[in-house]
Design a protein around this motif. Structure first.
Motif, PDB file in Angstrom:
ATOM      1  N   PRO A 185      -9.636 -14.617  -8.332  1.00 27.05           N
ATOM      2  CA  PRO A 185      -9.559 -13.165  -8.207  1.00 27.05           C
ATOM      3  C   PRO A 185      -8.329 -12.742  -7.404  1.00 27.05           C
ATOM      4  CG  PRO A 185     -11.148 -14.041  -6.667  1.00 27.05           C
ATOM      5  CD  PRO A 185     -10.703 -15.205  -7.499  1.00 27.05           C
ATOM      6  N   GLU A 186      -7.825 -11.551  -7.680  1.00 30.01           N
ATOM      7  CA  GLU A 186      -6.661 -11.031  -6.990  1.00 30.01           C
ATOM      8  C   GLU A 186      -7.020 -10.670  -5.553  1.00 30.01           C
ATOM      9  OE1 GLU A 186      -3.226  -7.611  -7.841  1.00 30.01           O
ATOM     10  OE2 GLU A 186      -5.128  -7.609  -8.920  1.00 30.01           O
ATOM     11  N   SER A 187      -6.072 -10.829  -4.639  1.00 33.38           N
ATOM     12  CA  SER A 187      -6.286 -10.452  -3.244  1.00 33.38           C
ATOM     13  C   SER A 187      -6.719  -8.993  -3.159  1.00 33.38           C
ATOM     14  CB  SER A 187      -4.996 -10.651  -2.449  1.00 33.38           C
ATOM     15  OG  SER A 187      -5.036  -9.942  -1.229  1.00 33.38           O
ATOM     16  N   VAL A 188      -7.819  -8.741  -2.442  1.00 27.68           N
ATOM     17  CA  VAL A 188      -8.324  -7.375  -2.305  1.00 27.68           C
ATOM     18  C   VAL A 188      -7.290  -6.492  -1.616  1.00 27.68           C
ATOM     19  CG1 VAL A 188     -10.143  -5.959  -1.288  1.00 27.68           C
ATOM     20  CG2 VAL A 188     -10.702  -8.194  -2.243  1.00 27.68           C
ATOM     21  N   LEU A 189      -6.645  -7.030  -0.582  1.00 31.97           N
ATOM     22  CA  LEU A 189      -5.658  -6.248   0.156  1.00 31.97           C
ATOM     23  C   LEU A 189      -4.428  -5.956  -0.699  1.00 31.97           C
ATOM     24  CD1 LEU A 189      -6.040  -8.217   3.466  1.00 31.97           C
ATOM     25  CD2 LEU A 189      -6.500  -5.775   3.228  1.00 31.97           C
ATOM     26  N   ALA A 190      -3.972  -6.950  -1.454  1.00 35.14           N
ATOM     27  CA  ALA A 190      -2.822  -6.731  -2.328  1.00 35.14           C
ATOM     28  C   ALA A 190      -3.140  -5.691  -3.390  1.00 35.14           C
ATOM     29  CB  ALA A 190      -2.401  -8.046  -2.981  1.00 35.14           C
ATOM     30  N   LYS A 191      -4.321  -5.772  -3.959  1.00 36.16           N
ATOM     31  CA  LYS A 191      -4.724  -4.802  -4.975  1.00 36.16           C
ATOM     32  C   LYS A 191      -4.760  -3.390  -4.393  1.00 36.16           C
ATOM     33  CE  LYS A 191      -8.301  -3.825  -8.434  1.00 36.16           C
ATOM     34  NZ  LYS A 191      -8.374  -2.390  -8.082  1.00 36.16           N
ATOM     35  N   ALA A 192      -5.206  -3.263  -3.138  1.00 31.27           N
ATOM     36  CA  ALA A 192      -5.260  -1.947  -2.503  1.00 31.27           C
ATOM     37  C   ALA A 192      -3.863  -1.371  -2.335  1.00 31.27           C
ATOM     38  CB  ALA A 192      -5.963  -2.052  -1.157  1.00 31.27           C
ATOM     39  N   LEU A 193      -2.875  -2.216  -1.972  1.00 31.44           N
ATOM     40  CA  LEU A 193      -1.509  -1.718  -1.843  1.00 31.44           C
ATOM     41  C   LEU A 193      -0.933  -1.351  -3.205  1.00 31.44           C
ATOM     42  CD1 LEU A 193       0.832  -1.215   0.180  1.00 31.44           C
ATOM     43  CD2 LEU A 193       1.706  -3.466  -0.479  1.00 31.44           C
ATOM     44  N   ILE A 194      -1.234  -2.141  -4.217  1.00 30.47           N
ATOM     45  CA  ILE A 194      -0.772  -1.823  -5.575  1.00 30.47           C
ATOM     46  C   ILE A 194      -1.331  -0.468  -6.012  1.00 30.47           C
ATOM     47  CG2 ILE A 194      -0.920  -2.500  -7.996  1.00 30.47           C
ATOM     48  CD1 ILE A 194       0.992  -4.214  -6.424  1.00 30.47           C
ATOM     49  N   ASP A 195      -2.607  -0.212  -5.710  1.00 35.62           N
ATOM     50  CA  ASP A 195      -3.212   1.074  -6.062  1.00 35.62           C
ATOM     51  C   ASP A 195      -2.482   2.226  -5.368  1.00 35.62           C
ATOM     52  OD1 ASP A 195      -5.064  -0.213  -7.624  1.00 35.62           O
ATOM     53  OD2 ASP A 195      -6.648  -0.212  -6.107  1.00 35.62           O
ATOM     54  N   VAL A 196      -2.100   2.020  -4.109  1.00 34.65           N
ATOM     55  CA  VAL A 196      -1.342   3.043  -3.388  1.00 34.65           C
ATOM     56  C   VAL A 196       0.012   3.258  -4.053  1.00 34.65           C
ATOM     57  CG1 VAL A 196      -0.127   3.535  -1.223  1.00 34.65           C
ATOM     58  CG2 VAL A 196      -2.489   2.717  -1.166  1.00 34.65           C
ATOM     59  N   ALA A 197       0.683   2.166  -4.404  1.00 34.62           N
ATOM     60  CA  ALA A 197       2.010   2.264  -5.011  1.00 34.62           C
ATOM     61  C   ALA A 197       1.984   2.996  -6.347  1.00 34.62           C
ATOM     62  CB  ALA A 197       2.608   0.867  -5.190  1.00 34.62           C
ATOM     63  N   ARG A 198       0.880   2.876  -7.077  1.00 34.69           N
ATOM     64  CA  ARG A 198       0.774   3.575  -8.361  1.00 34.69           C
ATOM     65  C   ARG A 198       0.634   5.090  -8.171  1.00 34.69           C
ATOM     66  NH1 ARG A 198       0.051  -0.102 -12.421  1.00 34.69           N
ATOM     67  NH2 ARG A 198      -0.870  -2.124 -11.873  1.00 34.69           N
ATOM     68  N   GLN A 199       0.191   5.516  -6.988  1.00 37.58           N
ATOM     69  CA  GLN A 199      -0.059   6.934  -6.738  1.00 37.58           C
ATOM     70  C   GLN A 199       1.029   7.603  -5.896  1.00 37.58           C
ATOM     71  OE1 GLN A 199      -4.122   7.480  -5.297  1.00 37.58           O
ATOM     72  NE2 GLN A 199      -4.795   5.739  -6.514  1.00 37.58           N
ATOM     73  N   VAL A 200       1.808   6.799  -5.156  1.00 40.61           N
ATOM     74  CA  VAL A 200       2.884   7.343  -4.332  1.00 40.61           C
ATOM     75  C   VAL A 200       4.193   7.229  -5.105  1.00 40.61           C
ATOM     76  CG1 VAL A 200       4.190   7.075  -2.191  1.00 40.61           C
ATOM     77  CG2 VAL A 200       1.706   6.734  -2.188  1.00 40.61           C
ATOM     78  N   ASP A 201       4.895   8.337  -5.264  1.00 36.36           N
ATOM     79  CA  ASP A 201       6.135   8.329  -6.046  1.00 36.36           C
ATOM     80  C   ASP A 201       7.314   8.005  -5.121  1.00 36.36           C
ATOM     81  OD1 ASP A 201       8.163   8.640  -7.861  1.00 36.36           O
ATOM     82  OD2 ASP A 201       7.371  10.503  -8.717  1.00 36.36           O
ATOM     83  N   VAL A 202       7.508   6.722  -4.843  1.00 36.04           N
ATOM     84  CA  VAL A 202       8.610   6.290  -3.981  1.00 36.04           C
ATOM     85  C   VAL A 202       9.948   6.641  -4.614  1.00 36.04           C
ATOM     86  CG1 VAL A 202       9.736   4.287  -2.938  1.00 36.04           C
ATOM     87  CG2 VAL A 202       7.240   4.460  -2.936  1.00 36.04           C
ATOM     88  N   ARG A 203      10.038   6.485  -5.912  1.00 38.90           N
ATOM     89  CA  ARG A 203      11.288   6.771  -6.629  1.00 38.90           C
ATOM     90  C   ARG A 203      11.726   8.219  -6.382  1.00 38.90           C
ATOM     91  NH1 ARG A 203       9.485   5.424 -10.938  1.00 38.90           N
ATOM     92  NH2 ARG A 203      10.400   3.351 -11.239  1.00 38.90           N
ATOM     93  N   ALA A 204      10.797   9.161  -6.491  1.00 39.27           N
ATOM     94  CA  ALA A 204      11.141  10.568  -6.296  1.00 39.27           C
ATOM     95  C   ALA A 204      11.518  10.848  -4.843  1.00 39.27           C
ATOM     96  CB  ALA A 204       9.963  11.454  -6.712  1.00 39.27           C
ATOM     97  N   ALA A 205      10.814  10.224  -3.907  1.00 38.35           N
ATOM     98  CA  ALA A 205      11.113  10.444  -2.487  1.00 38.35           C
ATOM     99  C   ALA A 205      12.527   9.985  -2.149  1.00 38.35           C
ATOM    100  CB  ALA A 205      10.091   9.715  -1.623  1.00 38.35           C
ATOM    101  N   LEU A 206      12.937   8.841  -2.682  1.00 35.19           N
ATOM    102  CA  LEU A 206      14.274   8.338  -2.396  1.00 35.19           C
ATOM    103  C   LEU A 206      15.347   9.151  -3.116  1.00 35.19           C
ATOM    104  CD1 LEU A 206      13.630   4.478  -2.492  1.00 35.19           C
ATOM    105  CD2 LEU A 206      13.778   5.981  -0.500  1.00 35.19           C
ATOM    106  N   THR A 207      15.041   9.613  -4.319  1.00 35.87           N
ATOM    107  CA  THR A 207      16.004  10.450  -5.047  1.00 35.87           C
ATOM    108  C   THR A 207      16.251  11.755  -4.302  1.00 35.87           C
ATOM    109  OG1 THR A 207      15.354   9.490  -7.176  1.00 35.87           O
ATOM    110  CG2 THR A 207      16.469  11.625  -7.232  1.00 35.87           C
TER     111      THR A 207
END
Length: 307
Positions: A277-299
């Motif tokens: 199974p995938e790391s629970v903590l890693a999956k939680a960060l991936i879920d955050v990354a899917r919802q936070v638009d880092v690309r737009a913030a840096l642009t």
């Protein structure tokens, strides 16, 4: 076979000294040595080269060490999974980032911590090669690194943003007054750049070469902070990743200029080891990354700072 015996073997391989390994495990040296001998007896194979001091692991010991990392990582994942079911996410997220992406890591870790207040984050700066090793050895849960042209092994990849490049120039320079620059013009000014052992610099060399220019920086460093410290003197120019604006902004007396004609936009993203199974903590960060638009913030930072 006990998990504790595997922990002792991992500690011994890491510390390369029986006394230090015992101290790291909070046991006496005779207890640690006896446990490893018991493990060797149970597996019916020598694991450690012994002399007057620790001399390394046998080939069988190296193989058992790989399994020990895997088994202990699975144990930790089980504990984290059960804890999350009881009281929300706990444990420590072990994340690494390449130095040039480290400045953007807080755009992910801050919302992660806000969403999971009982979890902790251990963030370190590593090279892409060290990241690949850490993921393979179960020493990392997730990493922020270049996704293209890197030997990352069997990993899952999630693109987060594309690297853009800007020229930091003294605000009284001819290029600053022009409001922009070509890569050939950037190669002709006194530059402070990262060293060639870093992936960011090798990418820049490719872009300069594509523009028909060879770059010979006056100063090279392996630290983004050191690069900014030199540029802040207004003696040197530098080509920076736009993600650095998030932490360092533009030094006083300098301007950030758009560089025209870059054919490359290297992808930066999150990578996790491909295991189930995938790391629970890693999956939680991936879920955050899917919802936070880092690309737009840096642009937005580019739009705010770039002339």
């Amino acid at each position: 076979m006990l998990l504790r015996q595997l922990e002792y073997l991992v500690a011994l391989a890491r510390e390369r000294h029986f006394g230090r390994a015992a101290a790291a495990c909070h046991v006496s040296q005779p207890s640690l040595s006896a446990a490893i001998r018991t493990l060797e007896k149970e597996l019916d194979t020598p694991l450690v080269h012994r002399g007057q001091r620790f001399e390394g692991l046998t080939p069988e010991g190296e193989r058992v060490l790989l399994w020990a990392h895997r088994i202990l990582a699975e144990r930790d994942a089980l504990v984290d999974d059960l804890a999350a079911m009881r009281q929300g996410l706990t444990g420590t997220l072990r994340i690494a980032a390449i130095p040039t992406a480290l400045t953007a890591a807080s755009l992910l870790t801050a919302p992660f911590c806000a969403r999971h207040p009982h979890a902790r984050v251990s963030l370190q700066s590593l090279s892409s090669r060290e990241i690949a090793h850490g993921l393979a050895e179960f020493e990392l849960d997730v990493a922020l690194t270049y996704l293209d042209g890197e030997q990352l092994g069997r990993v899952r990849r999630l693109p987060v943003y594309e690297e853009q490049y800007l020229l930091l120039a003294p605000d009284d320079s001819e290029l600053a007054r022009a409001g922009g620059a070509t890569w050939a013009q950037a190669a002709a000014v006194p530059l402070c750049l990262l060293s060639q052992r870093m992936r960011n610099r090798r990418i820049l060399d490719e872009v300069f070469a594509a523009a028909g220019a060879i770059v010979t920086p006056a100063i090279e460093t392996d630290s983004v902070a050191a690069l900014y410290a030199h540029v802040a003197t207004r003696t040197w120019y530098s080509v920076i990743s736009h993600a650095w604006l998030h932490m360092f902004g533009v030094p006083a007396g300098m301007r950030a200029l758009r560089l025209h004609g870059s054919p490359l936009a290297p992808r930066i993203g999150l990578v996790t080891a491909r295991r189930d199974p995938e790391s629970v903590l890693a999956k939680a960060l991936i879920d955050v990354a899917r919802q936070v638009d880092v690309r737009a913030a840096l642009t937005r930072l580019v739009d705010e700072h770039a002339a």
